[in-house]
Each structure stands twice: as structure tokens, then as C-alpha cells.
Write a protein that holds these residues in place. Structure first.
Motif, PDB file in Angstrom:
ATOM      1  N   LEU A  15       0.830  -1.212   0.000  1.00 34.74           N
ATOM      2  CA  LEU A  15       0.000   0.000   0.000  1.00 34.74           C
ATOM      3  C   LEU A  15       0.863   1.261   0.000  1.00 34.74           C
ATOM      4  O   LEU A  15       0.552   2.235  -0.702  1.00 34.74           O
ATOM      5  N   ALA A  28      -3.877   4.690   1.143  1.00 35.86           N
ATOM      6  CA  ALA A  28      -4.418   3.449   0.579  1.00 35.86           C
ATOM      7  C   ALA A  28      -4.743   2.526   1.750  1.00 35.86           C
ATOM      8  O   ALA A  28      -3.947   2.411   2.683  1.00 35.86           O
ATOM      9  N   VAL A 100      -8.272   4.006  -2.309  1.00 38.68           N
ATOM     10  CA  VAL A 100      -7.126   4.884  -2.458  1.00 38.68           C
ATOM     11  C   VAL A 100      -7.626   6.301  -2.662  1.00 38.68           C
ATOM     12  O   VAL A 100      -8.521   6.535  -3.487  1.00 38.68           O
TER      13      VAL A 100
END
Length: 142
Positions: A15, A28, A100
Motif C-alpha cells: 500500500l 491506501a 485509495v
């Protein structure tokens, strides 16, 4: 070759990598299908994680309802465009949900690509979530 075990550390790194590759990316997160936070990029505190989890669960429910009523197939992605930001929400093949956030200066196409790549490779980072079994409905006789 045996795939690497899915760990919170591996997921966090994946992430962080998404956020690092797209200038203007803010965060994220990945949630299980029932809304539990599985992983987050750096800088996500508990309060923000709770808010994101609630918001993403709502988007997931809305997207699933839209797919059921308006479409013919599965929900893949929801994109929320705001005046100065975007939120990408994508369902992985494993059943988990990626969200995100990017600011208005970020390149939307670059983030769409990163989200698609993460979803395609989700099996490397996430366990598989099974849908509940569907019970056949039998008509009631009068």
C-alpha cells in the motif's frame, strides 16, 4: 515455489508503494469484505482508519446495490470525484476492498493503473474471502 505468506507488513509495504508511485496520492487501505481493516499505508491513524472503513463499507454496499439493480455482473470499481480529490474503491478477486485517495493535482490515469495492478496481484498480499453460501429459495404453496 510457495507464495509468500500474507502479512500486515507485506500488505503495508504494498500500500505504501501505491502511494509512493503516484504524486498526489494521500492514502491506501484494504478492508475485508465485512469492513475490517486489513492494512493501511503509512500515516493512517486509528481515527482515520475507522472513518475510512465506515465510508468504504457504505460505498461497497451502494456499489453492490447498483450492480444488482442496474447491471449484469459483479462490482469492480467505484470512483468518487470531489472538487479537489478522488477516491478509488476496487473489489479484488479475493473479495477484499481497496480504497485509495488522491488529491486533485494527481494524475487520475496513473492511479487507475496502480489500482488495477494491485487488484490483479491481490492474491500475493491477501487471503481469499469466500462469499456466504446461497440458499435456494423454494416457493411457498398456498
Amino acid at each position: 515455489m510457495t507464495p509468500a505468506a500474507a502479512t500486515a507488513e507485506n500488505l503495508g509495504r504494498a500500500l505504501d508503494s501505491i502511494v509512493d508511485r503516484v504524486p498526489g496520492a494521500q492514502f491506501a487501505v484494504v478492508l475485508s469484505p465485512d469492513g475490517h481493516l486489513l492494512g493501511a499505508s503509512r500515516g493512517i491513524d486509528d481515527e482515520l482508519a475507522t472513518q475510512l472503513s465506515s465510508m468504504v463499507c457504505g460505498l461497497q454496499a451502494l456499489g453492490l446495490a447498483a450492480a444488482r439493480v442496474c447491471g449484469d455482473g459483479e462490482l469492480h470499481q467505484v470512483v468518487v470525484q470531489m472538487s479537489q480529490a478522488f477516491l478509488f474503491h476496487a473489489t479484488t478477486g479475493n473479495g477484499a476492498v481497496l480504497a485509495v485517495g488522491i488529491d486533485g493535482e494527481a494524475e487520475v490515469g496513473d492511479m487507475a493503473y496502480e489500482v488495477a495492478m494491485f487488484v490483479a496481484q491481490a492474491g500475493d498480499h491477501l487471503p481469499v474471502y469466500l462469499e456466504p453460501a446461497r440458499v435456494p429459495v423454494t416457493p411457498v404453496s398456498a
